[in-house]
Motif scaffolding. Structure first.
Motif, mmCIF file in Angstrom:
data_model
loop_
_atom_site.group_PDB
_atom_site.id
_atom_site.type_symbol
_atom_site.label_atom_id
_atom_site.label_comp_id
_atom_site.label_asym_id
_atom_site.label_seq_id
_atom_site.Cartn_x
_atom_site.Cartn_y
_atom_site.Cartn_z
ATOM 1 N N ALA A 55 -37.882 23.383 81.349
ATOM 2 C CA ALA A 55 -39.079 23.555 80.511
ATOM 3 C C ALA A 55 -38.778 23.168 79.068
ATOM 4 N N ARG A 56 -37.629 23.555 78.563
ATOM 5 C CA ARG A 56 -37.259 23.230 77.183
ATOM 6 C C ARG A 56 -37.016 21.734 77.001
ATOM 7 N N VAL A 57 -36.409 21.090 78.000
ATOM 8 C CA VAL A 57 -36.189 19.642 77.931
ATOM 9 C C VAL A 57 -37.532 18.916 77.949
ATOM 10 N N ARG A 58 -38.419 19.295 78.847
ATOM 11 C CA ARG A 58 -39.748 18.652 78.905
ATOM 12 C C ARG A 58 -40.507 18.828 77.587
ATOM 13 N N ALA A 59 -40.447 20.026 77.010
ATOM 14 C CA ALA A 59 -41.135 20.281 75.736
ATOM 15 C C ALA A 59 -40.544 19.419 74.624
ATOM 16 N N GLY A 60 -39.216 19.309 74.583
ATOM 17 C CA GLY A 60 -38.561 18.483 73.561
ATOM 18 C C GLY A 60 -38.922 17.012 73.697
ATOM 19 N N LEU A 61 -38.912 16.515 74.937
ATOM 20 C CA LEU A 61 -39.270 15.115 75.158
ATOM 21 C C LEU A 61 -40.720 14.850 74.780
ATOM 22 N N ALA A 62 -41.610 15.772 75.128
ATOM 23 C CA ALA A 62 -43.030 15.614 74.782
ATOM 24 C C ALA A 62 -43.227 15.622 73.268
ATOM 25 N N ALA A 63 -42.409 16.397 72.552
ATOM 26 C CA ALA A 63 -42.508 16.478 71.093
ATOM 27 C C ALA A 63 -41.846 15.291 70.396
ATOM 28 N N GLY A 64 -41.059 14.502 71.144
ATOM 29 C CA GLY A 64 -40.400 13.343 70.543
ATOM 30 C C GLY A 64 -39.046 13.640 69.932
ATOM 31 N N LYS A 65 -38.511 14.844 70.124
ATOM 32 C CA LYS A 65 -37.178 15.189 69.637
ATOM 33 C C LYS A 65 -36.572 16.237 70.562
ATOM 34 N N LEU A 66 -35.404 15.904 71.093
ATOM 35 C CA LEU A 66 -34.709 16.826 71.981
ATOM 36 C C LEU A 66 -33.281 16.998 71.484
ATOM 37 N N SER A 67 -32.900 18.221 71.201
ATOM 38 C CA SER A 67 -31.526 18.534 70.822
ATOM 39 C C SER A 67 -30.854 19.163 72.032
ATOM 40 N N PHE A 68 -29.634 18.693 72.366
ATOM 41 C CA PHE A 68 -28.958 19.183 73.570
ATOM 42 C C PHE A 68 -27.447 19.160 73.390
ATOM 43 N N LEU A 69 -26.768 19.980 74.181
ATOM 44 C CA LEU A 69 -25.318 20.085 74.164
ATOM 45 C C LEU A 69 -24.782 19.457 75.439
ATOM 46 N N LEU A 70 -23.808 18.557 75.291
ATOM 47 C CA LEU A 70 -23.171 17.924 76.441
ATOM 48 C C LEU A 70 -21.781 18.505 76.640
ATOM 49 N N ARG A 71 -21.438 18.760 77.886
ATOM 50 C CA ARG A 71 -20.081 19.151 78.274
ATOM 51 C C ARG A 71 -19.615 18.138 79.309
ATOM 52 N N GLY A 72 -19.345 16.928 78.859
ATOM 53 C CA GLY A 72 -18.915 15.858 79.748
ATOM 54 C C GLY A 72 -17.423 15.649 79.661
ATOM 55 N N GLU A 73 -16.939 14.715 80.464
ATOM 56 C CA GLU A 73 -15.523 14.371 80.384
ATOM 57 C C GLU A 73 -15.241 13.522 79.148
ATOM 58 N N LYS A 74 -16.218 12.733 78.713
ATOM 59 C CA LYS A 74 -16.051 11.892 77.535
ATOM 60 C C LYS A 74 -16.918 12.365 76.375
ATOM 61 N N LEU A 75 -18.190 12.601 76.636
ATOM 62 C CA LEU A 75 -19.097 13.050 75.577
ATOM 63 C C LEU A 75 -19.168 14.567 75.565
ATOM 64 N N LYS A 76 -18.940 15.120 74.391
ATOM 65 C CA LYS A 76 -18.973 16.571 74.220
ATOM 66 C C LYS A 76 -19.691 16.896 72.925
ATOM 67 N N GLY A 77 -20.323 18.056 72.896
ATOM 68 C CA GLY A 77 -20.933 18.518 71.672
ATOM 69 C C GLY A 77 -22.436 18.330 71.647
ATOM 70 N N SER A 78 -22.995 18.498 70.449
ATOM 71 C CA SER A 78 -24.434 18.496 70.255
ATOM 72 C C SER A 78 -24.949 17.103 69.882
ATOM 73 N N PHE A 79 -26.058 16.728 70.500
ATOM 74 C CA PHE A 79 -26.693 15.432 70.285
ATOM 75 C C PHE A 79 -28.191 15.643 70.127
ATOM 76 N N ALA A 80 -28.876 14.608 69.651
ATOM 77 C CA ALA A 80 -30.334 14.626 69.590
ATOM 78 C C ALA A 80 -30.861 13.294 70.096
ATOM 79 N N LEU A 81 -31.954 13.342 70.817
ATOM 80 C CA LEU A 81 -32.734 12.165 71.163
ATOM 81 C C LEU A 81 -33.985 12.217 70.314
ATOM 82 N N VAL A 82 -34.242 11.153 69.551
ATOM 83 C CA VAL A 82 -35.407 11.091 68.675
ATOM 84 C C VAL A 82 -36.199 9.843 69.041
ATOM 85 N N LYS A 83 -37.466 10.047 69.375
ATOM 86 C CA LYS A 83 -38.321 8.939 69.798
ATOM 87 C C LYS A 83 -38.653 8.040 68.619
ATOM 88 N N THR A 84 -38.575 6.738 68.847
ATOM 89 C CA THR A 84 -38.929 5.779 67.805
ATOM 90 C C THR A 84 -40.426 5.486 67.889
#
Length: 175
Positions: A55-84
């Motif tokens: 629900a939070r991901v869908r709301a962020g995408l609909a708003a044009g900005k999603l902040s998320f934390l990744l726990r990957g093998e290569k990518l770690k930490g906080s990121f944002a997707l911002v719609k152009t």
């Protein structure tokens, strides 16, 4: 830059191979990274509640900005997707956190599953009429159960790595 595309079947999450020319998504495909994520707006995480996270991901995408934390093998930490302003294009921005680094994360170009790079993955005579489409199912040619002998792929091997990317016994040092 990230481009929004339609959802893919979950089975594609572990696909590695070469999709033939003139097919949707044509080209070499590897699993570059894998891990888990959670929306992290206001430092509130949803790792244990999938419905809340969705629900939070869908709301962020609909708003044009999603902040998320990744726990990957290569990518770690906080990121944002911002719609152009141009439709389905998004900017991927790394937040300044303890995982921010000056080095180029793209230098780690090998698959987290197989250990091969995009350049090491090569097709050999992949027919478009292969009944089992083994090139889509990550099935090495010797295990492809199609009735077609024409269907073959050359799976590039990386010295010292097994198919899942783990170090092989022959490549590890012994004391």
């Amino acid at each position: 830059m990230a481009v929004e595309v339609e959802d893919h079947p979950f089975d594609y999450a572990s696909f590695e191979g070469v999709i033939p020319a003139k097919q949707y998504g044509a080209g070499n495909v590897i699993v570059w990274d894998c891990g888990v994520y959670s929306p992290d707006e206001d430092q509130k995480y949803s790792f244990t509640d999938r419905a809340e996270a969705e629900a939070r991901v869908r709301a962020g995408l609909a708003a044009g900005k999603l902040s998320f934390l990744l726990r990957g093998e290569k990518l770690k930490g906080s990121f944002a997707l911002v719609k152009t302003a141009s439709g389905n294009q998004w900017l991927l921005i790394k937040h300044r956190d303890r995982f921010a680094q000056a080095n180029d994360v793209l230098a780690r170009h090998a698959s987290v599953l197989s250990g091969v790079s995009l350049d090491e993955l090569t097709p050999v005579n992949v027919p478009l009429d292969c009944p089992r489409r083994c090139w889509r199912r990550q099935v090495p040619p010797k295990r492809c159960r199609s009735n077609s002998n024409r269907c073959s792929l050359k799976w590039a091997k990386r010295p010292g790595r097994t198919r899942n990317g783990a170090m092989s016994p022959s490549s590890t040092a012994t004391a």
